[in-house]
Design an enzyme around this catalytic site. Structure first.
Site, PDB file in Angstrom:
ATOM      1  N   GLY A   1       0.830  -1.201   0.000  1.00 53.95           N
ATOM      2  CA  GLY A   1       0.000   0.000   0.000  1.00 53.95           C
ATOM      3  C   GLY A   1       0.860   1.244   0.000  1.00 53.95           C
ATOM      4  O   GLY A   1       2.012   1.232   0.415  1.00 53.95           O
TER       5      GLY A   1
ATOM      6  N   GLY B   1      -0.537   8.778   2.024  1.00 55.01           N
ATOM      7  CA  GLY B   1       0.042  10.098   2.215  1.00 55.01           C
ATOM      8  C   GLY B   1       1.242  10.040   3.131  1.00 55.01           C
ATOM      9  O   GLY B   1       2.211  10.773   2.995  1.00 55.01           O
ATOM     10  N   PHE B   2       1.199   9.105   4.044  1.00 53.73           N
ATOM     11  CA  PHE B   2       2.243   8.977   5.046  1.00 53.73           C
ATOM     12  C   PHE B   2       3.492   8.338   4.447  1.00 53.73           C
ATOM     13  O   PHE B   2       4.602   8.704   4.775  1.00 53.73           O
ATOM     14  CB  PHE B   2       1.670   8.106   6.170  1.00 53.73           C
ATOM     15  CG  PHE B   2       2.601   7.812   7.292  1.00 53.73           C
ATOM     16  CD1 PHE B   2       2.619   8.632   8.407  1.00 53.73           C
ATOM     17  CD2 PHE B   2       3.439   6.711   7.268  1.00 53.73           C
ATOM     18  CE1 PHE B   2       3.465   8.356   9.466  1.00 53.73           C
ATOM     19  CE2 PHE B   2       4.285   6.430   8.315  1.00 53.73           C
ATOM     20  CZ  PHE B   2       4.302   7.255   9.425  1.00 53.73           C
TER      21      PHE B   2
ATOM     22  N   ASP C   1     -10.669  10.225   9.542  1.00 51.10           N
ATOM     23  CA  ASP C   1     -10.413   9.811   8.161  1.00 51.10           C
ATOM     24  C   ASP C   1     -11.046   8.447   7.916  1.00 51.10           C
ATOM     25  O   ASP C   1     -10.380   7.507   7.499  1.00 51.10           O
ATOM     26  CB  ASP C   1      -8.899   9.802   7.890  1.00 51.10           C
ATOM     27  CG  ASP C   1      -8.591   9.912   6.399  1.00 51.10           C
ATOM     28  OD1 ASP C   1      -9.529  10.204   5.617  1.00 51.10           O
ATOM     29  OD2 ASP C   1      -7.432   9.683   6.012  1.00 51.10           O
TER      30      ASP C   1
END
Ligand SMILES: *[C@@H]1O[C@H](CO)[C@@H](O)[C@H](O)[C@H]1NC(C)=O
Ligand SMILES: *[C@@H]1O[C@H](CO)[C@@H](O)[C@H](O)[C@H]1NC(C)=O
Ligand SMILES: *[C@@H]1O[C@H](CO)[C@@H](O)[C@H](O)[C@H]1NC(C)=O
Ligand SMILES: *[C@@H]1O[C@H](CO)[C@@H](O)[C@H](O)[C@H]1NC(C)=O
Ligand SMILES: *[C@@H]1O[C@H](CO)[C@@H](O)[C@H](O)[C@H]1NC(C)=O
Ligand SMILES: *[C@@H]1O[C@H](CO)[C@@H](O)[C@H](O)[C@H]1NC(C)=O
Ligand SMILES: *[C@@H]1O[C@H](CO)[C@@H](O)[C@H](O)[C@H]1NC(C)=O
Ligand SMILES: *[C@@H]1O[C@H](CO)[C@@H](O)[C@H](O)[C@H]1NC(C)=O
Ligand SMILES: *[C@@H]1O[C@H](CO)[C@@H](O)[C@H](O)[C@H]1NC(C)=O
Ligand SMILES: *[C@@H]1O[C@H](CO)[C@@H](O)[C@H](O)[C@H]1NC(C)=O
Ligand SMILES: *[C@@H]1O[C@H](CO)[C@@H](O)[C@H](O)[C@H]1NC(C)=O
Ligand SMILES: *[C@@H]1O[C@H](CO)[C@@H](O)[C@H](O)[C@H]1NC(C)=O
Length: 842
Positions: free
Chosen positions: A529, A532-533, A646
């Protein structure tokens, strides 16, 4: 004796200033009278020469001399400090008569209350009448200080003083201006400086359109400037507006939701739309603006709103300054203007009205306030009649003027006397408390409010601030600023919580070597995966235990805080439906999190956009229930409740048995503290899932998660992306599209074709109703996650009963429907609920 000493010192100060200031006097274009009160010489500040009120041949006559006071300890928070070092005090009537002032003028009174051996200027109370117009009544500077001036005061951190300038617009049709200063009762008054600056006739028009129709003749009406803002830009000091010496404050503190409008700037080539407009505002005002925040595909169902405290029962002139800085043609940006919730203008296209791009233009509106209304709202918002162009608005500057009424501009009703202050609800009144030395009463009030709020928030976690008693918010604000006693109570509590949280991290600390081994030096083929992190790798830790290893992108700016948040959050949370943290690694600038491995990946990947076999309705319901359970635990389990922020199908992960777990706590925020009903924070989250109320007001509550969860529900039923820009406009946003079908009670029309015929229709109906409730516009009307969970379990039971019936090929009987419906009542807490209860106690 002391007084003489003070005066001597003052003269030295003045002499030093006169010697050191070598600025040549700029000849102001407009006619002006600049009076330094309590002085018999002149002083240069802001490039202009201010003449002492007792200086010879100054065209100013005083009816009596009062007393002169001065200070040497004024601590530089204003260019006007040299002026403010002296003041004239009066204990009985004092007239200033100024000769040769026929015309239109801005009349400004400067007040800077300092402490003198004999007088604390904070404690004065007086009235001012200018040529028969009552402009101030029972005036007390600290009482009058509004929030902006508060900031002003704070901006000079060392400053022990603050100042206030009151500005009036006067048409003087005689040759003299008589300013009468009248002490109230046995009190006294003071004045530091009087500034009288002429302006051209065109600055204010003869007549102005009223909100709601009609015109008003402004001729000869005096006004008080209440607010003057440089929208979207920085403060403009008086010397940056060199003709009229106006100060333009920043607007953000008046915006209801500051993020609703974002700054726009273009300094190139701005000109006035009309030759008569050159003194409307300096071009600097037009170079910056606020336009509606571009929130991509989320429908702009919000206004940019500014709110102003005003005096009730007066008429107001609202002047809006516009300049189209971005579009170079018409019909690109069309909006509506509302003043106090009524439409002042629609179909407003700045380009058309100003006659082009980069043209400085203004529009005036007039509104009367009833005796009950003490706020003025100015709102700019979408004009849906204008189609796609009607979803953006722009504002460059804003002024609010109060019009005189029956020879009066003073607001008596704002504060009758200090005794009655407690009955007033405005933030201003607080200063009475502090000024009059009843701070202890204030502290007591804060304690009571805190206790009340504590009780209330215990009972009901998320009510709206609107329900708070008037004055609650400012009270708290200032209370927190006091900090030493009560304010600290709340924050100390939370700090302690954080402290203990950080020290009791449970996760294992991995070395980078271990991580390298587990991920084969971050082998790209192991990536499962990307977010954003950063990237997420599948790895083997210890002896064959699979783990998901999330490595922060070194470029990610927010990385560190989100990393810390996530470690902290996950360390204190243990739940079957939350992805658990195994450990972390902080070495050589690496930020790595190690989670339990979720074999089946994201819920989204099982809904659409992959080759995975579609989930059955039952599996989808179970996944939703699992996620709801995780969220419910987040909201209620920890001592303060945690808002995920989120919630989306890519943050719901499925393990090898398709048990759903909530993941990704990087954006999570601790829920409202006991004294707040919401968390104010910049808008974060994912488009398509974002709670519009949160977007509008930036107030985060658990209900924002409920909204996002409602979108997840629709996504599970419809199996499509929440935002799909390739679809026709009305279908782009899943939440809006599905809600339209749901409201027509025909969700089955848009259900995932894979599900057709395999689900219990009643369960879908009920499911749609839950989703609809979750998406309620108003957070307060949305259910809690606990309620959502409860109803989803009922949906699952409906469906399971239906499945049983279909499997045994029996026909549908009304008897069974009854039995099924009975389940809702008979529902017993499942073993998982008990588990939640246990977790709660942890
Ligand atoms: C100005 O005032 C001071 C004290 O008030 C006095 O000593 C001085 O003579 C005055 N100067 C003039 C020029 O009037
Ligand atoms: C006073 O008025 C006269 C005549 O209007 C003018 O020439 C003079 O400059 C004024 N003095 C001041 C200090 O403004
Ligand atoms: C001040 O001026 C007003 C209006 O011109 C007048 O009525 C009043 O008598 C004056 N007071 C003094 C003390 O001169
Ligand atoms: C005057 O009032 C302001 C606001 O209440 C306060 O900050 C300041 O210290 C006071 N000054 C004096 C001399 O009391
Ligand atoms: C405040 O005081 C400190 C030292 O006491 C000084 O360095 C600083 O410049 C001052 N700030 C202002 C705004 O006066
Ligand atoms: C406003 O009223 C004044 C008299 O008070 C009159 O002279 C003027 O013509 C009026 N202006 C308009 C625009 O009606
Ligand atoms: C500025 O305006 C003038 C006159 O309108 C125009 O000739 C010139 O090209 C403009 N300059 C820029 C950079 O837009
Ligand atoms: C400017 O003002 C003058 C006088 O008030 C008026 O005659 C003229 O039409 C105005 N010009 C424009 C462009 O509004
Ligand atoms: C600023 O205005 C000029 C025209 O004067 C235009 O060419 C330019 O694109 C504008 N800049 C922005 C960022 O809109
Ligand atoms: C305008 O509406 C807002 C909320 O929608 C309300 O708080 C405010 O009091 C209204 N203002 C007036 C003047 O009615
Ligand atoms: C904007 O504000 C006006 C007046 O309060 C209100 O009627 C309107 O519904 C608001 N528009 C949006 C999109 O919120
Ligand atoms: C306080 O306000 C009440 C009305 O709200 C009024 O009757 C009373 O006279 C006021 N008291 C003082 C001391 O001003």
């Amino acid at each position: 004796m002391r007084k003489v000493l003070g005066k001597g010192l003052f003269i030295v100060v003045i002499l030093v200033i006169i010697v050191s200031v070598t600025v040549s006097i700029v000849e102001a274009q407009s006619k002006s009278f600049l009076i330094d009160c309590g002085s018999n010489s002149s002083v240069n500040v802001d490039g202009r020469k201010w003449v002492g009120d007792m200086a010879p041949n100054n065209n100013v006559t005083l009816s009596s001399s009062g007393f002169v006071v001065s200070t040497s300890t004024l601590s530089g928070n204003s260019i006007y400090d040299p002026l403010y070092k002296t003041a004239r005090i009066f204990t009985s009537y004092l007239n200033y008569t100024i000769k040769g002032v026929k015309g239109n003028y801005f009349v400004r009174f400067h007040f800077c209350p300092f402490v003198n051996e004999d007088y604390n200027l904070n404690k004065s109370s007086f009235g001012v009448v200018a040529n028969g117009m009552k402009v101030l009544s029972e005036f007390n500077v600290p009482l009058e200080i509004s929030d902006e001036n508060m900031e002003l005061q704070k901006s000079g951190k060392n400053s022990s003083s603050f100042f206030l300038v009151k500005e009036y617009v006067m048409a003087i049709n005689v040759d003299t201006l008589v300013i009468e200063f009248v002490p109230s009762g046995s009190s006294f008054g003071f004045i530091n400086a009087i500034e009288i600056v002429s302006f051209v006739d065109e600055l204010f028009p003869g007549s102005v359109g009223k909100v709601g129709g009609g015109n008003l003749n402004l001729t000869g009406r005096s006004m008080e400037t209440m607010y003057r803002l440089n929208v979207g830009g920085s403060k403009i000091q008086s010397n940056q507006d060199p003709d009229l010496w106006r100060t333009w404050e920043v607007d953000s503190s008046h915006m209801i939701t500051a993020n609703a409008g974002s700054g726009v700037k273009n300094t190139s080539n701005i000109t006035y739309a009309s030759v008569n407009d050159t003194s409307m505002a300096p071009l600097l005002v037009y170079e910056t603006a606020r336009a509606m925040t571009n929130n991509e595909v989320l429908e702009k169902r919000f206004n940019m709103s500014w709110k102003f405290e005003v005096d009730p029962d007066f008429d107001y002139l609202v002047r809006l300054h516009f300049c189209e800085l971005v579009y170079d043609k018409a019909n690109e940006r069309i909006f509506r203007i509302y003043i106090n919730n009524r439409t002042a203008a629609d179909n407003f296209d700045v380009y058309v009205r100003a006659g082009g791009m980069n043209k400085a233009y203004h529009q005036d509106y007039f509104d009367s306030l009833s005796s009950k209304i003490d706020t003025l709202w100015v709102q700019l918002g979408p004009d849906t009649a204008a189609g796609a162009a009607g979803t953006d608005a722009l504002l460059n500057g804003l002024e609010v003027f109060k019009l005189s009424k029956n020879g009066n501009l003073a607001s008596v009703q704002r504060y009758d006397s200090a005794d009655n202050a407690t009955s007033k609800s405005k933030g201003k009144v607080l200063w009475v408390g502090i000024g009059a030395g009843v701070a202890s009463a204030l502290v007591l009030a804060i304690v009571i409010v805190l206790v009340l709020c504590f009780c209330r928030s215990r009972r009901k976690a998320s009510t709206d601030t609107k329900n708070n008693p008037p004055g609650w918010r400012p009270l708290f604000l200032y209370g927190a600023a006091l900090n030493s006693t009560v304010g600290a109570k709340g924050s100390a509590g939370t700090q302690k919580a954080y402290g203990s949280m950080a020290s009791t991290r449970v996760g294992k600390k991995f070395t980078l070597a271990e991580i390298n081994a587990a991920t084969k030096n971050f082998d790209e083929s192991l990536i499962i995966g990307v977010g954003g992190f950063g990237k997420v790798y599948k790895g083997e830790i210890d002896d064959g235990v699979l783990a998901a290893i999330k490595r922060a992108n070194p470029q990610s700016e927010q990385g560190l805080t989100e990393f810390e948040t996530e470690i902290d959050m996950l360390s204190k949370l243990r739940h079957r439906h939350l992805v658990s943290l195994i450990g972390f690694c902080e070495e050589k600038n690496e930020m790595i999190l190690v989670y339990e491995y979720m074999a089946n990946g994201t819920l989204r990947s099982h809904l659409f956009g992959s080759d995975l076999p579609p989930l059955s309705w039952k599996q989808r319901l179970e996944a939703c229930i699992g996620a709801a359970r995780g969220l419910h635990y987040l909201h209620t389990g920890a001592d303060r409740g945690i808002i995920h922020r989120d919630v989306k199908t890519t943050n719901i992960l499925l393990d090898e048995n398709f048990v759903a777990k909530m993941a990704d706590f990087g954006l999570s925020k601790d829920g409202p503290a006991l004294d707040h009903t919401h968390v104010s924070t910049a808008v974060k989250g994912s488009f398509g899932y974002l709670d519009p109320e949160y977007f509008r007001r930036q107030q985060l509550t658990e209900k924002s998660d409920v909204y996002s969860f409602g979108v997840v529900l629709f996504e599970c039923a419809c199996a499509r992306a929440v935002i799909n820009p390739t679809l026709p406009r009305d279908q782009i946003n899943l939440a809006e599209w599905a809600m339209r079908w749901q409201k027509q009670k025909s969700l089955e029309t848009i259900i995932d074709p894979h599900l057709r015929g395999t689900y219990c229709p009643e369960s879908l109906t009920k499911f749609g109703e839950i989703a609809e409730k979750c998406l309620a516009d108003d957070g307060k009307s949305r259910p809690t996650m606990g309620e959502v969970l409860w109803h989803l379990e009922y949906v699952l039971q409906l469906h399971e009963a239906w499945l049983n019936m279909h499997n045994s090929e029996t026909s549908f009987s009304s008897n069974q429907v009854l039995k099924v419906e009975g389940l809702e009542v008979l529902h017993e807490p499942s073993s998982e609920d008990e588990e939640d209860a246990l977790n709660l106690k942890e």
